[in-house]
Design an enzyme around this catalytic site. Sequence first.
Site, mmCIF file in Angstrom:
data_model
loop_
_atom_site.group_PDB
_atom_site.id
_atom_site.type_symbol
_atom_site.label_atom_id
_atom_site.label_comp_id
_atom_site.label_asym_id
_atom_site.label_seq_id
_atom_site.Cartn_x
_atom_site.Cartn_y
_atom_site.Cartn_z
ATOM 1 N N LYS A 40 16.215 46.347 59.789
ATOM 2 C CA LYS A 40 16.209 47.738 59.301
ATOM 3 C C LYS A 40 16.253 47.753 57.767
ATOM 4 O O LYS A 40 16.532 46.726 57.143
ATOM 5 C CB LYS A 40 17.402 48.477 59.893
ATOM 6 C CG LYS A 40 18.744 47.890 59.470
ATOM 7 C CD LYS A 40 19.868 48.346 60.369
ATOM 8 C CE LYS A 40 21.177 47.733 59.907
ATOM 9 N NZ LYS A 40 22.267 47.964 60.883
ATOM 10 N N TYR A 260 25.260 51.587 25.279
ATOM 11 C CA TYR A 260 25.676 52.988 25.384
ATOM 12 C C TYR A 260 27.194 53.111 25.391
ATOM 13 O O TYR A 260 27.885 52.364 26.082
ATOM 14 C CB TYR A 260 25.140 53.612 26.671
ATOM 15 C CG TYR A 260 23.658 53.909 26.632
ATOM 16 C CD1 TYR A 260 23.138 54.836 25.723
ATOM 17 C CD2 TYR A 260 22.789 53.271 27.510
ATOM 18 C CE1 TYR A 260 21.778 55.111 25.692
ATOM 19 C CE2 TYR A 260 21.431 53.540 27.491
ATOM 20 C CZ TYR A 260 20.928 54.469 26.580
ATOM 21 O OH TYR A 260 19.595 54.741 26.554
HETATM 22 C C1 LIG Z 1 22.823 46.736 61.279
HETATM 23 C C2 LIG Z 1 23.206 46.423 62.642
HETATM 24 C C3 LIG Z 1 23.444 45.097 63.051
HETATM 25 C C4 LIG Z 1 23.453 43.935 62.085
HETATM 26 O O1 LIG Z 1 24.646 43.946 61.334
HETATM 27 P P1 LIG Z 1 24.959 42.791 60.264
HETATM 28 O O2 LIG Z 1 26.343 43.074 59.824
HETATM 29 O O3 LIG Z 1 23.979 42.975 59.153
HETATM 30 O O4 LIG Z 1 24.776 41.508 60.962
HETATM 31 C C5 LIG Z 1 23.691 44.871 64.387
HETATM 32 N N1 LIG Z 1 23.726 45.884 65.276
HETATM 33 C C6 LIG Z 1 23.531 47.166 64.923
HETATM 34 C C7 LIG Z 1 23.590 48.233 65.957
HETATM 35 C C8 LIG Z 1 23.276 47.483 63.602
HETATM 36 O O5 LIG Z 1 23.080 48.760 63.240
#
Ligand SMILES: *Cc1c(COP(=O)(O)O)cnc(C)c1O
Length: 367
Positions: A40, A260
């Site tokens: 994702k 800045y």
């Molecule tokens: C993002 C996500 C993961 C992966 O999590 P990590 O901490 O990046 O390993 C797994 N399961 C679900 C449902 C997620 O949303």
Amino acid sequence: MSLQNSCAITQARIDLAALRHNLRRVREAAAGKHIMAIIKADAYGHGLLRIARALSPGVDGLGVARLEEAVRLRDAGITHPITLLEGFLEAAELAVISERRLNVVVHRSDQIAILAQTSLAQPLGVWLKVDTGMHRLGIAPAEAESAWRRLQSCPAAEPLGLMTHLANADDRSDAYTLQQLQCFNQATAAISAPRSIANSAGILGWPASHADSVRPGVMLYGVSPFSGGIGEQEKLQPVMTLCSRLIAVNSLHKGDAVGYGGSWVCPEDMPVGVVAAGYGDGYPRHAESGTPLLVNGRRVPLIGRVSMDMITVDLRSQPQARVGDPVVLWGKGLPVEEIARYASTIPYELLCGVARRVEFVEVHADG
Ligand SMILES: *Cc1c(COP(=O)(O)O)cnc(C)c1O
């Protein structure tokens, strides 16, 4: 590593050999388990298609948050199982989801009602998500069994398994994870179906969460899922190295204020380097003075405020540094976890936040 066709001064170098190494770590830690690689948010900022193509041969499925991400993968010819981790919002999406042969996570009871009223040429693969304590998405444990039975009777659904998500697995000593596991086991005891619980922290820290299918995200990119940890401690290799170059080296005088607001004042006559990267590239503006960068492979501290396009560094330990010299902002030799701590955030946010103007370059050096 080939940089022949690249010219942008600030680059994110993506090491696909490191990615494959990290996938082997998943296999080692959760031997024999089905793997749904989580890609994702543009594969945690590493590039959705590039990462999907590199991982597909070695995993059983891919997980994304949004329908658009899944459609991009299908349009690019990825035929692997793809799961929409947030499922669907309304019935209107089901035709596309079915046509693209996507699996969904069902986490609300009314999604089952929608599926029950829909007829599809091809049933959707469905994971049922149970809320065991994250209190974000999921069916209440007491309703898990009846929800599963309803799904089983939907012609539009092909139930694939049961899922839950861990809230505190990043702390190896937090008993909340054990409570969640117990809640999940109790709520689903009467159901015979594959189970999926573990994110990266579950895979590396909680063997009892491995169940049938694991869902690694951040560890694939070489980052430790544990608060206070770094990937190297888990034998992971950073996939992204964000780098830039020095565009000025100034000899400043005692009392000169840098950047800045003039928040950092030179305590003596000293060389100060200017790096061609800033928050406009996704480097965190809140990184405080003292945050390390690598100039010519050696650590120097950030000084003053991070600007949109520039960062200033204290070069007293490196008086030989010159305009054009390479700078690493995070990645190989400088864990993004460490930068996140200096910026009061988490590595996930830094990786996801690399800006579009940064040039992405694939590095194929094996190692
Ligand atoms: C993002 C996500 C993961 C992966 O999590 P990590 O901490 O990046 O390993 C797994 N399961 C679900 C449902 C997620 O949303």
